[in-house]
Design a protein around this motif. Structure first.
Motif, short mmCIF file in Angstrom:
data_model
loop_
_atom_site.label_atom_id
_atom_site.label_comp_id
_atom_site.label_asym_id
_atom_site.label_seq_id
_atom_site.Cartn_x
_atom_site.Cartn_y
_atom_site.Cartn_z
N GLU A 329 0.82 -1.22 0.00
CA GLU A 329 0.00 0.00 0.00
C GLU A 329 0.86 1.27 0.00
N ASP A 330 2.04 1.18 0.65
CA ASP A 330 2.90 2.37 0.75
C ASP A 330 3.49 2.78 -0.60
N LEU A 331 3.39 1.89 -1.59
CA LEU A 331 3.95 2.21 -2.92
C LEU A 331 2.86 2.55 -3.93
N ARG A 332 1.61 2.60 -3.49
CA ARG A 332 0.48 2.86 -4.39
C ARG A 332 0.73 4.13 -5.20
N LEU A 333 0.44 4.05 -6.51
CA LEU A 333 0.63 5.21 -7.39
C LEU A 333 -0.58 6.14 -7.31
N HIS A 334 -0.31 7.43 -7.48
CA HIS A 334 -1.41 8.40 -7.52
C HIS A 334 -1.58 8.89 -8.95
N ASN A 335 -2.72 9.50 -9.20
CA ASN A 335 -3.08 9.96 -10.54
C ASN A 335 -1.91 10.68 -11.21
N GLY A 336 -1.54 10.20 -12.42
CA GLY A 336 -0.46 10.84 -13.17
C GLY A 336 0.91 10.23 -12.93
N GLN A 337 1.01 9.34 -11.94
CA GLN A 337 2.33 8.73 -11.65
C GLN A 337 2.55 7.47 -12.49
N THR A 338 3.83 7.18 -12.75
CA THR A 338 4.18 5.94 -13.47
C THR A 338 5.24 5.19 -12.67
N ARG A 339 5.43 3.92 -13.00
CA ARG A 339 6.48 3.14 -12.35
C ARG A 339 6.90 2.02 -13.27
N GLU A 340 8.20 1.84 -13.41
CA GLU A 340 8.72 0.72 -14.22
C GLU A 340 8.76 -0.53 -13.36
N VAL A 341 8.22 -1.62 -13.91
CA VAL A 341 8.13 -2.88 -13.15
C VAL A 341 8.42 -4.05 -14.08
N MET A 342 8.40 -5.24 -13.51
CA MET A 342 8.34 -6.47 -14.29
C MET A 342 6.96 -7.07 -14.03
N ALA A 343 6.28 -7.50 -15.08
CA ALA A 343 4.90 -7.96 -14.88
C ALA A 343 4.65 -9.27 -15.61
N ARG A 344 3.62 -10.00 -15.15
CA ARG A 344 3.17 -11.18 -15.89
C ARG A 344 1.66 -11.20 -15.94
N ILE A 345 1.13 -11.75 -17.04
CA ILE A 345 -0.33 -11.77 -17.22
C ILE A 345 -0.91 -13.16 -17.01
N ARG A 346 -0.06 -14.12 -16.67
CA ARG A 346 -0.56 -15.45 -16.33
C ARG A 346 0.52 -16.19 -15.54
N TYR A 347 0.09 -17.22 -14.80
CA TYR A 347 1.03 -18.02 -14.02
C TYR A 347 2.06 -18.65 -14.95
N ARG A 348 3.28 -18.70 -14.49
CA ARG A 348 4.39 -19.33 -15.22
C ARG A 348 4.92 -18.52 -16.39
N GLN A 349 4.26 -17.42 -16.75
CA GLN A 349 4.82 -16.60 -17.83
C GLN A 349 6.09 -15.93 -17.29
N PRO A 350 7.19 -15.94 -18.07
CA PRO A 350 8.37 -15.21 -17.62
C PRO A 350 8.02 -13.73 -17.44
N LEU A 351 8.62 -13.09 -16.44
CA LEU A 351 8.33 -11.68 -16.18
C LEU A 351 8.71 -10.82 -17.38
N GLN A 352 7.87 -9.81 -17.67
CA GLN A 352 8.05 -8.94 -18.83
C GLN A 352 8.28 -7.50 -18.37
N LYS A 353 9.13 -6.78 -19.09
CA LYS A 353 9.35 -5.36 -18.77
C LYS A 353 8.08 -4.57 -19.07
N ALA A 354 7.65 -3.76 -18.11
CA ALA A 354 6.40 -3.02 -18.29
C ALA A 354 6.44 -1.71 -17.50
N THR A 355 5.50 -0.83 -17.82
CA THR A 355 5.36 0.43 -17.08
C THR A 355 3.92 0.58 -16.62
N LEU A 356 3.75 0.90 -15.33
CA LEU A 356 2.42 1.19 -14.79
C LEU A 356 2.13 2.66 -14.99
N HIS A 357 0.93 2.96 -15.48
CA HIS A 357 0.50 4.36 -15.64
C HIS A 357 -0.79 4.52 -14.85
N GLN A 358 -0.76 5.23 -13.74
CA GLN A 358 -1.97 5.41 -12.94
C GLN A 358 -2.73 6.65 -13.42
#
Length: 395
Positions: A329-358
């Motif tokens: 919760e302490d890392l929650r993004l606020h409107n207009g903020q972005t964050r670079e992360v590694m993400a996956r859209i299903r179990y066992r998928q290798p992590l993918q480079k992604a950006t969160l845009h709130q």
């Protein structure tokens, strides 16, 4: 002595979890969750709960710990099964295992454990928990399991700080072979037992038959869309605002039956999911057909030939604001903020480079590389290093 209730499932992982906690000096109680009564839809000899509860009992006897079975089938039906029917009816593909952890194991089951005076609930998940201090407060971290091959943190991506505070994952530092070795040394009946497949605690389900209890079969057509269709070559040089670009790249392609040729029939669009290849029963194509879209309103399935068909790929997805969940919760993004992360859209998928845009209405996640079969109703989870920070339902 702290008291821990272990969810003994009758598998090797939870058996070894109970043993390790005992070794660490906890007072351990074993509970088996019975979540299902209807044998008509399970492939009965694959995962009968009777055999599992019996194995769980034998493990508890071997370890000399108290054991009982709790019947949660009513809650399970309401929170998991009904939800599944609802989602499939809307043409989405739910992930019952993620829900089962959030709603059953670490909620209903946890409350039962606490009523037994437990300090913690433990499961046989391959993941780890650690804690840090942020502004003078304890913050719990959900970390990947040490066994890359078995990491199950994805299935816990919807847990809250309150749930993590009371959770223990004793086998998170071990690999599967090490877990089996410990079980064999202890002569636990589950040492050689195969991993269960299928739905959390139900076992293998024949999905179409399972869904047919509520969702009536109805005939529809399978349409094949050509990879060279002009819809994939739309001019994108008119670049709008960054927000418009995100919206455009996360939007589904809209198809109509006139855009392709009818290549087969099906029994109901809601039985199919994007990326699915089996069960279409269409022959005579050079490469396999994949489902690229389903339309439950017109009861149409759209397919494309080959795993590289452009209809399978999108470079962004959207999560509605009410479905955005932060473990941290302490890392929650606020409107207009972005964050670079590694993400996956299903179990066992290798992590993918992604950006969160709130944004105000929710979160867009854009990927460095286009992703195949982004599926509505599934969970996207985002990580930093070994830590899973949050997740959301793909809308």
């Amino acid at each position: 002595m702290k008291r821990v209730v272990v969810g003994l499932s009758g598998g090797v992982d939870s058996s070894v979890a109970a043993y390790l906690l005992q070794q660490q000096g906890y007072e351990v109680i074993g509970l088996f969750m019975k979540n299902w009564h209807d044998d008509s839809v399970t492939i009965s000899n694959d995962c009968p709960w009777l055999e599992d509860s019996n194995d769980a009992l034998l493990v508890a006897e071997k370890l000399g710990i108290p054991f009982q079975t709790v019947d949660l089938s009513e809650e399970y039906k309401e929170k998991i099964v009904d939800y599944m029917f609802n989602e499939y009816e809307k043409g989405r593909t739910p992930n019952p295992d993620v829900l089962c952890n959030r709603e059953i194991k670490f909620d209903v089951f946890m409350k039962i454990a606490m009523s037994l005076g437990a300090d913690y609930v433990a499961t046989g998940h391959y993941c780890r928990k650690s804690e840090i201090e942020v502004n003078g407060e304890t913050v719990y971290q959900l970390q990947a399991g040490a066994d890359n091959n078995k990491d199950q943190s994805y299935f816990l991506c919807q847990l809250s700080q309150q749930q993590l505070a009371k959770a223990l994952f004793p086998i998170g530092e071990l690999t599967k072979p090490e877990v089996r070795e410990i079980a064999a040394e202890m002569e636990l009946v589950t040492a050689e037992k195969k991993d269960s497949q299928g739905l959390c605690f139900i076992g293998k389900v024949r999905l179409p038959e399972f869904l047919q209890q509520k969702l009536q079969p109805k005939d529809g057509v399978i349409v094949q869309i050509d990879a060279a269709d002009p819809i994939y070559n739309q001019d994108t040089t008119e670049v709008g605002s960054p927000e418009e670009e995100l919206i455009s790249s996360s939007n589904k392609t809209l198809y109509s039956p006139t855009m392709g040729k009818v290549v087969g029939k099906h029994q109901g669009a809601h039985y199919f999911t994007v990326g699915q290849r089996k069960g279409l029963n269409v022959g005579g194509t050079k490469e396999a057909l994949f489902v690229i879209a389903t339309d439950v309103d017109t009861n149409t399935i759209y397919t494309g030939m080959g795993a590289q068909h452009p209809g399978l790929f999108r470079s962004a997805l959207f999560v509605e604001q009410s479905e955005v969940h932060w473990i941290r919760e302490d890392l929650r993004l606020h409107n207009g903020q972005t964050r670079e992360v590694m993400a996956r859209i299903r179990y066992r998928q290798p992590l993918q480079k992604a950006t969160l845009h709130q944004l105000e209405n929710g979160m867009y996640i854009s990927f460095d590389e286009p992703q195949s079969a982004i599926t509505e109703g599934q969970f996207v989870a985002w990580h930093e290093g070994e830590e899973l920070l949050g997740s959301g339902v793909i809308s």
